[in-house]
Design an enzyme around this catalytic site. Structure first.
Site, PDB file in Angstrom:
ATOM      1  N   HIS A   1       6.645  -1.310   3.526  1.00 17.39           N
ATOM      2  CA  HIS A   1       6.493  -2.722   3.898  1.00 17.39           C
ATOM      3  C   HIS A   1       5.757  -3.477   2.811  1.00 17.39           C
ATOM      4  CE1 HIS A   1       3.140  -0.379   5.577  1.00 17.39           C
ATOM      5  NE2 HIS A   1       2.374  -1.437   5.345  1.00 17.39           N
TER       6      HIS A   1
ATOM      7  N   HIS B   1       6.126   3.543   6.760  1.00 18.91           N
ATOM      8  CA  HIS B   1       7.465   2.928   6.684  1.00 18.91           C
ATOM      9  C   HIS B   1       7.261   1.772   5.715  1.00 18.91           C
ATOM     10  CE1 HIS B   1      11.313   1.431   8.891  1.00 18.91           C
ATOM     11  NE2 HIS B   1      11.058   0.571   7.910  1.00 18.91           N
TER      12      HIS B   1
ATOM     13  N   ASN C   1       0.856  -1.184   0.000  1.00 18.19           N
ATOM     14  CA  ASN C   1       0.000   0.000   0.000  1.00 18.19           C
ATOM     15  C   ASN C   1       0.893   1.235   0.000  1.00 18.19           C
ATOM     16  OD1 ASN C   1      -2.325  -1.591   0.176  1.00 18.19           O
ATOM     17  ND2 ASN C   1      -2.168  -1.708   2.401  1.00 18.19           N
TER      18      ASN C   1
END
Ligand code: 5GP
Ligand code: ZN
Length: 112
Positions: free
Chosen positions: A99, A97, A86
């Site tokens: 991912h 952050h 996303n």
């Protein structure tokens, strides 16, 4: 101090259920899994999102992506798994952050 949740997990200031760690990457179980197996792969360095990545991140991004099938296999997702990144508010990103989500094992994900 950086108040990023995932940086705190990297630093050990917040607990996580780790499944993989090396110099650059960390992977742990999502705290609110949406499938029987739901793992997050993150870089240890703070990168806000995929939109902030450039050429210098090629190797890191490649390593994150290649870790996905390895961890999926280790967690029993032999028939396949889903990956999701996303990016930004419009992309449903909640933790800023970078991912990669890896999830599967639910049957519901499979198309008939
Ligand atoms: P995003 O919407 O940003 O792609 O997803 C963020 C994910 O991080 C969510 O699936 C959420 O459940 C997970 N998450 C948020 N806070 C924590 C936490 O403190 N620990 C763990 N393990 N996962 C978290
Ligand atoms: Zn961070």
């Amino acid at each position: 101090m950086n108040d990023c949740i995932f940086c705190k997990i990297v630093d050990g200031a917040l607990p996580s259920n780790k499944v993989y760690e090396d110099d650059e990457l960390l992977a742990f179980h999502d705290i609110h899994p949406i499938a029987p197996v739901h793992i997050l792969i993150i870089p240890k360095t703070h990168i806000v999102s995929l939109s902030e990545c450039g050429n210098k991140h090629q190797n890191l991004l490649g390593r994150m992506l290649l870790l996905a099938p390895e961890l999926a296999r280790k967690h029993g997702l032999e028939t396949g798994f889903r990956t999701m990144i996303n990016t930004g508010h419009g992309g449903g990103q909640e933790v800023f952050h970078l991912h990669i989500h890896i999830f599967g094992g639910g049957g519901k994900l499979a198309r008939t």
